[in-house]
Motif scaffolding. Structure first.
Motif, short mmCIF file in Angstrom:
data_model
loop_
_atom_site.label_atom_id
_atom_site.label_comp_id
_atom_site.label_asym_id
_atom_site.label_seq_id
_atom_site.Cartn_x
_atom_site.Cartn_y
_atom_site.Cartn_z
N ARG A 1 137.17 82.56 -48.64
CA ARG A 1 138.35 81.69 -48.72
C ARG A 1 139.23 81.83 -47.48
O ARG A 1 139.67 80.84 -46.90
N ARG A 2 139.50 83.08 -47.06
CA ARG A 2 140.34 83.29 -45.87
C ARG A 2 139.70 82.67 -44.63
O ARG A 2 140.35 82.02 -43.84
N SER A 3 138.41 82.86 -44.47
CA SER A 3 137.70 82.35 -43.31
C SER A 3 137.64 80.82 -43.33
O SER A 3 137.80 80.18 -42.29
N ALA A 4 137.40 80.24 -44.50
CA ALA A 4 137.29 78.78 -44.60
C ALA A 4 138.60 78.08 -44.30
O ALA A 4 138.62 76.98 -43.73
N VAL B 1 125.93 83.48 -47.01
CA VAL B 1 126.15 84.88 -46.64
C VAL B 1 126.84 84.92 -45.28
O VAL B 1 126.79 83.96 -44.51
N ARG B 2 127.46 86.06 -45.00
CA ARG B 2 128.00 86.30 -43.66
C ARG B 2 126.91 86.91 -42.81
O ARG B 2 126.14 87.74 -43.28
N ALA B 3 126.85 86.54 -41.54
CA ALA B 3 125.85 87.11 -40.64
C ALA B 3 126.08 88.60 -40.47
O ALA B 3 125.13 89.37 -40.33
N ALA B 4 127.35 89.04 -40.56
CA ALA B 4 127.66 90.46 -40.41
C ALA B 4 127.24 91.28 -41.62
O ALA B 4 127.07 92.49 -41.51
N VAL C 1 130.56 84.34 -38.95
CA VAL C 1 129.46 83.41 -38.85
C VAL C 1 128.85 83.31 -40.25
O VAL C 1 128.43 84.32 -40.82
N TRP C 2 128.83 82.11 -40.79
CA TRP C 2 128.31 81.88 -42.14
C TRP C 2 126.94 81.26 -42.06
O TRP C 2 126.70 80.35 -41.28
N LEU C 3 126.02 81.76 -42.87
CA LEU C 3 124.65 81.26 -42.90
C LEU C 3 124.33 80.76 -44.31
O LEU C 3 124.75 81.36 -45.30
#
Length: 156
Positions: A9-12, A101-104, A20-22
């Motif tokens: 939510r924060r990132s969006a 998922v997050r790439a991290a 980086v979202w995959l």
């Protein structure tokens, strides 16, 4: 469908982000020895011990197509032909699991949509497309059975 995490939510909603979202796609069917796992990325990756191959794919949300306004569509590039050949050999709908998922931290699923079915699959030389649908339980009869003299004569 899972709820979005606080990180998602924060990132969006951020103006800028380093995340980086995959999107991961898993296609499974009883006739497949192994599910088809792809990631919309330029390199393959591992998430929760499963390897996801790098194949470009996309999701068109409902309302994007005039011919079927209520259906979402999935498309996968069929560059190496292996996905197209596999999907063509299946005669019944394929279950589709979509995850973010997050790439991290690829082992933590931030959001998932597990209940889709891939139907009406079409293909050409470069792309496999299909409709993503949900199981429609509204057409199922309710109640499933009734106590009638013909079915249960001892009750009457």
């Amino acid at each position: 469908m899972t709820q979005a995490s606080e990180i998602l939510r924060r990132s969006a909603f951020a103006q800028e982000t380093d995340e980086v979202w995959l999107v991961l796609l898993t296609l499974s069917h009883p006739s497949l020895a192994e599910p088809i796992r792809v990631v919309d990325n330029t390199v393959p990756m591992v998430s929760r011990g499963a390897e996801f191959q790098d194949f470009p794919f996309g999701l068109d949300p409902p309302g994007e197509h005039e011919d079927a306004p209520g259906l979402a569509r999935l498309w996968i590039d069929n560059v190496s032909r292996e996905i197209g050949q596999t999907i063509r050999s299946i005669q019944t709908p394929v279950q589709a699991l979509i995850e973010v998922v997050r790439a991290a931290d690829a082992d933590t699923v931030e959001r998932a949509w597990p209940d889709f079915w891939l139907r009406n699959v079409r293909w050409n030389a470069g792309r496999v497309t299909g409709d993503l649908t949900l199981e429609d339980f509204t057409t199922e009869p309710y109640p499933a059975g009734t106590f009638t003299p013909a079915s249960f004569p001892a009750l009457f």
